[in-house]
Design a protein around this motif. Structure first.
Motif, PDB file in Angstrom:
ATOM      1  N   ASP A   1     -44.492 -19.474 -37.511  1.00  0.00           N
ATOM      2  CA  ASP A   1     -44.151 -20.182 -38.735  1.00  0.00           C
ATOM      3  C   ASP A   1     -44.894 -19.744 -39.843  1.00  0.00           C
ATOM      4  O   ASP A   1     -44.482 -19.765 -40.984  1.00  0.00           O
ATOM      5  N   PHE A   2     -46.180 -19.427 -39.762  1.00  0.00           N
ATOM      6  CA  PHE A   2     -46.807 -18.668 -41.049  1.00  0.00           C
ATOM      7  C   PHE A   2     -46.243 -17.697 -41.568  1.00  0.00           C
ATOM      8  O   PHE A   2     -45.956 -17.642 -42.587  1.00  0.00           O
ATOM      9  N   PHE A   3     -45.897 -16.672 -40.622  1.00  0.00           N
ATOM     10  CA  PHE A   3     -45.434 -15.544 -41.032  1.00  0.00           C
ATOM     11  C   PHE A   3     -43.839 -15.577 -41.635  1.00  0.00           C
ATOM     12  O   PHE A   3     -43.504 -14.698 -42.482  1.00  0.00           O
ATOM     13  N   THR A   4     -43.187 -16.742 -41.078  1.00  0.00           N
ATOM     14  CA  THR A   4     -41.850 -16.797 -41.295  1.00  0.00           C
ATOM     15  C   THR A   4     -41.810 -17.617 -42.843  1.00  0.00           C
ATOM     16  O   THR A   4     -41.054 -17.212 -43.640  1.00  0.00           O
TER      17      THR A   4
ATOM     18  N   VAL B   1     -40.564 -25.252 -38.254  1.00  0.00           N
ATOM     19  CA  VAL B   1     -41.613 -26.419 -38.603  1.00  0.00           C
ATOM     20  C   VAL B   1     -41.244 -27.479 -37.940  1.00  0.00           C
ATOM     21  O   VAL B   1     -42.030 -28.133 -37.353  1.00  0.00           O
ATOM     22  N   ILE B   2     -40.224 -27.835 -37.833  1.00  0.00           N
ATOM     23  CA  ILE B   2     -39.669 -28.914 -37.038  1.00  0.00           C
ATOM     24  C   ILE B   2     -40.215 -28.772 -35.425  1.00  0.00           C
ATOM     25  O   ILE B   2     -40.734 -29.655 -34.824  1.00  0.00           O
ATOM     26  N   ASN B   3     -40.148 -27.480 -35.018  1.00  0.00           N
ATOM     27  CA  ASN B   3     -40.356 -27.122 -33.679  1.00  0.00           C
ATOM     28  C   ASN B   3     -41.890 -27.239 -33.308  1.00  0.00           C
ATOM     29  O   ASN B   3     -42.410 -27.902 -32.558  1.00  0.00           O
ATOM     30  N   ALA B   4     -42.651 -27.018 -34.371  1.00  0.00           N
ATOM     31  CA  ALA B   4     -44.141 -27.176 -34.426  1.00  0.00           C
ATOM     32  C   ALA B   4     -44.496 -28.829 -34.240  1.00  0.00           C
ATOM     33  O   ALA B   4     -45.522 -28.999 -33.579  1.00  0.00           O
TER      34      ALA B   4
END
Length: 145
Positions: free
Chosen positions: A57-60, A98-101
């Motif tokens: 997510d950070f890199f996305t 983000v929702i997955n996280a």
């Protein structure tokens, strides 16, 4: 070189390609750890998934920012329709990631279950589609001497 030599240029800059490599590698690995957790019920696998998804997510997010900057201010290397589709895919991958996280932040079996697994599959597919959109075709430019 011949007088009218053609050379292929990549559709994305090297930095863009490097940023894209992280979600392409990490989301499928998170999917693999989700599947392993569902088959073994060893909680450590869900911890691996959480970290893999967080880093992806950070890199996305960085990739999305870079794609937006390239879309609005960069040289038009990709065809406009293709770059719009790419931007939509990267934005969808970021939101789904983000929702997955948040889904994986739940406790125990509720963290993966059906929803977490489906979101991991969607993130993986979106990452692979984004990579395909960027790397499937190169722009060929003709050099005139």
């Amino acid at each position: 070189m011949p007088e009218h030599a053609a050379r292929a240029e990549p559709l994305a800059s090297p930095i863009h390609a490097i940023l894209l490599a992280f979600p392409v590698a990490l989301y499928p690995f998170a999917l693999a750890t989700d599947i392993t957790y569902l088959n073994t019920a060893v909680v450590q696998w869900t911890n691996f998934s959480q970290w893999l998804i967080a880093v992806a997510d950070f890199f996305t997010g960085l990739l999305l920012a870079w794609a937006l900057i390239s879309f609005f201010f960069g040289r038009a290397r990709m065809a406009r329709g293709r770059s719009t589709l790419y931007l939509i895919v990267v934005a969808a991958m970021f939101v789904t990631g983000v929702i997955n996280a948040f889904q994986h932040a739940k406790d125990g079996w509720a963290s993966v279950g059906t929803a977490g697994l489906v979101m991991s599959i969607v993130c993986t597919v979106l990452a692979l589609v984004a990579a395909f959109l960027v790397h499937s075709t190169a722009v060929v430019r003709e050099n005139r001497a």
